[in-house]
Structure formats: structure tokens, C-alpha cells
Design an enzyme around this catalytic site. Sequence first.
Site, PDB file in Angstrom:
ATOM      1  N   GLY A   1      47.327  45.129  49.132  1.00  9.45           N
ATOM      2  CA  GLY A   1      46.878  46.512  49.200  1.00  9.45           C
ATOM      3  C   GLY A   1      45.433  46.560  49.667  1.00  9.45           C
ATOM      4  O   GLY A   1      44.672  45.610  49.455  1.00  9.45           O
TER       5      GLY A   1
ATOM      6  N   HIS B   1      39.787  52.647  44.101  1.00 11.88           N
ATOM      7  CA  HIS B   1      38.809  52.342  45.156  1.00 11.88           C
ATOM      8  C   HIS B   1      38.304  53.624  45.828  1.00 11.88           C
ATOM      9  O   HIS B   1      37.134  53.721  46.193  1.00 11.88           O
ATOM     10  CB  HIS B   1      39.433  51.467  46.247  1.00 11.88           C
ATOM     11  CG  HIS B   1      39.362  49.988  45.978  1.00 11.88           C
ATOM     12  ND1 HIS B   1      38.181  49.316  45.832  1.00 11.88           N
ATOM     13  CD2 HIS B   1      40.339  49.056  45.850  1.00 11.88           C
ATOM     14  CE1 HIS B   1      38.427  48.019  45.625  1.00 11.88           C
ATOM     15  NE2 HIS B   1      39.740  47.839  45.628  1.00 11.88           N
TER      16      HIS B   1
ATOM     17  N   HIS C   1      45.241  50.763  41.445  1.00 11.70           N
ATOM     18  CA  HIS C   1      44.097  49.931  41.849  1.00 11.70           C
ATOM     19  C   HIS C   1      43.457  50.489  43.132  1.00 11.70           C
ATOM     20  O   HIS C   1      42.236  50.630  43.217  1.00 11.70           O
ATOM     21  CB  HIS C   1      44.603  48.498  42.063  1.00 11.70           C
ATOM     22  CG  HIS C   1      43.590  47.519  42.563  1.00 11.70           C
ATOM     23  ND1 HIS C   1      43.208  46.400  41.850  1.00 11.70           N
ATOM     24  CD2 HIS C   1      42.868  47.484  43.724  1.00 11.70           C
ATOM     25  CE1 HIS C   1      42.297  45.725  42.556  1.00 11.70           C
ATOM     26  NE2 HIS C   1      42.083  46.358  43.694  1.00 11.70           N
ATOM     27  N   GLU C   2      44.304  50.831  44.110  1.00 13.52           N
ATOM     28  CA  GLU C   2      43.769  51.310  45.400  1.00 13.52           C
ATOM     29  C   GLU C   2      43.191  52.725  45.289  1.00 13.52           C
ATOM     30  O   GLU C   2      42.172  53.030  45.909  1.00 13.52           O
ATOM     31  CB  GLU C   2      44.848  51.251  46.495  1.00 13.52           C
ATOM     32  CG  GLU C   2      45.473  49.876  46.740  1.00 13.52           C
ATOM     33  CD  GLU C   2      44.473  48.756  46.963  1.00 13.52           C
ATOM     34  OE1 GLU C   2      43.354  49.025  47.427  1.00 13.52           O
ATOM     35  OE2 GLU C   2      44.808  47.594  46.642  1.00 13.52           O
TER      36      GLU C   2
ATOM     37  N   CYS D   1      41.150  41.367  43.794  1.00 16.50           N
ATOM     38  CA  CYS D   1      40.709  42.371  44.755  1.00 16.50           C
ATOM     39  C   CYS D   1      40.073  41.662  45.942  1.00 16.50           C
ATOM     40  O   CYS D   1      39.286  40.729  45.754  1.00 16.50           O
ATOM     41  CB  CYS D   1      39.682  43.290  44.084  1.00 16.50           C
ATOM     42  SG  CYS D   1      39.055  44.567  45.177  1.00 16.50           S
ATOM     43  N   LEU D   2      40.426  42.093  47.151  1.00 15.35           N
ATOM     44  CA  LEU D   2      39.865  41.447  48.339  1.00 15.35           C
ATOM     45  C   LEU D   2      38.354  41.627  48.412  1.00 15.35           C
ATOM     46  O   LEU D   2      37.673  40.865  49.109  1.00 15.35           O
ATOM     47  CB  LEU D   2      40.531  41.989  49.607  1.00 15.35           C
ATOM     48  CG  LEU D   2      42.030  41.682  49.725  1.00 15.35           C
ATOM     49  CD1 LEU D   2      42.615  42.337  50.970  1.00 15.35           C
ATOM     50  CD2 LEU D   2      42.281  40.173  49.753  1.00 15.35           C
TER      51      LEU D   2
ATOM     52  N   GLN E   1      37.102  49.512  51.717  1.00 20.32           N
ATOM     53  CA  GLN E   1      36.966  48.052  51.735  1.00 20.32           C
ATOM     54  C   GLN E   1      36.704  47.508  53.138  1.00 20.32           C
ATOM     55  O   GLN E   1      36.348  46.333  53.293  1.00 20.32           O
ATOM     56  CB  GLN E   1      38.213  47.393  51.137  1.00 20.32           C
ATOM     57  CG  GLN E   1      38.352  47.668  49.645  1.00 20.32           C
ATOM     58  CD  GLN E   1      39.568  46.968  49.082  1.00 20.32           C
ATOM     59  OE1 GLN E   1      40.663  47.497  49.131  1.00 20.32           O
ATOM     60  NE2 GLN E   1      39.386  45.762  48.571  1.00 20.32           N
TER      61      GLN E   1
HETATM   62 NI    NI Z   1      40.770  46.034  45.369  1.00 16.81          NI
END
Ligand code: NI
Length: 205
Positions: free
Chosen positions: A72, A166, A162-163, A120-121, A77
Site C-alpha cells: 500500500g 497517512h 494505515h494508508e 511502512c515504506l 509518501q
Molecule cells: Ni505507511
Amino acid sequence: MEPTKQNMNVPARSVDAPVASHYLVPMAIRPLVILPDPLLRQASRLVERFDGELKKLADDMLATMYDAPGIGLAGIQIAVPQRIVVIDLAKEGETPAPQVFINPEIVASGDEVNIHEEGCLSIPDYYAEVERPKTVTVRYQDLAGKPQVIEADELLATCLQHEIDHLNGVLFIDHISKLKRDMVVRKFKKLAREREAEKPTRMVG
Ligand code: NI
């Protein structure tokens, strides 16, 4: 969202996976915004234009997510503060199943909770268990701007929460203890300082 250790081998897929592109221009992998970049704390704005540029952004986000690899990714990001999320939970060997959510909003949450190990990326190589509602109802728009509703549970519910966090400047480490969060933030600040120090000094003539 980064795949967790348990499912690390799940979504790894090369960039040239057959994701439908509406363009002749190749999808571009964009640089990821990493903690402690203050951009990650910024709230993203609503998407208002459903045009070719938005489709290109979604394609680039998917390419960046597959390359990482992740399951995701939110616009912020890749430094685009717009309310757009891409997710693909297809397992390795399965047909890719990219999903794009524009202006997603949680309109209902179930009472049952689920604990999932998240990554998380934007916080590479850090994982922690996070408790969230097991089911959520999310209202969003598709790439054409058409209103949609999805009832999500399990991993999709976790990933959407989660997204969507963000998009509001919230990170999964905000859902763990302050002690653990402070440790992670300190570690990433130190790494950022080290990266800065390693930059070659420019010669001024
Ligand atoms: Ni993340």
C-alpha cells in the site's frame, strides 16, 4: 504499507508486472519520503480533478509500491500531498490486483479489533504490532470520480486504515507506545544526520 516479515515474500513483484497503463509513457518510480521528513506529518488535500494526470500519478504510485516492494502507498509518501491511496494485496504468482482509492474516508468501523504486524515504506525495516478495528466501511471515489463504497476486513481493512492515516499525517508508530515511538524517531533522525554527513562537500572555485 510495507509487507510484514510474515508476508514479506507475498507481494514482491517486479515493476514490469502487467499493470494496466493508460499511457504510452512508462510508469515512473518516484523517490520515497522517509521519516523524519516533516512532509509525512502534513495532511493531504482532496483530489478535485479526475484527469489523465491523476491516472499517471496512480500508475507511478503503483510502480513505486511494486518496486519497494509494498502492499500500500499514499500520495504523500512520494511527496504528493493529495488524498490518493494505492493497494495491491495479490500474493506472488497471483494476477496483480491494483486498487486505487481517491479521497477515501472511513465511514464506519466494526467493534471487533485485529492485531497485525505493520511496516511502512516511509519507516523502512521497522515493524510493530498495531491494534485496529477488524472491519471498516470506506467511502471513496474511483479514478473516474465515481463514488464507491467498500466493506473491508482483515488485511485490506488494516491496510486502508494505515494508508488513510497517512492522508491525515498520521503514522503507524502513532499507534504504538510513546517509548517505542520515541526510539524509532530517534533512530531515523540519526540515520538522516548520517546521510547528510556523507554527502560530498561541493568544491567552490
Ligand atoms: Ni505507511
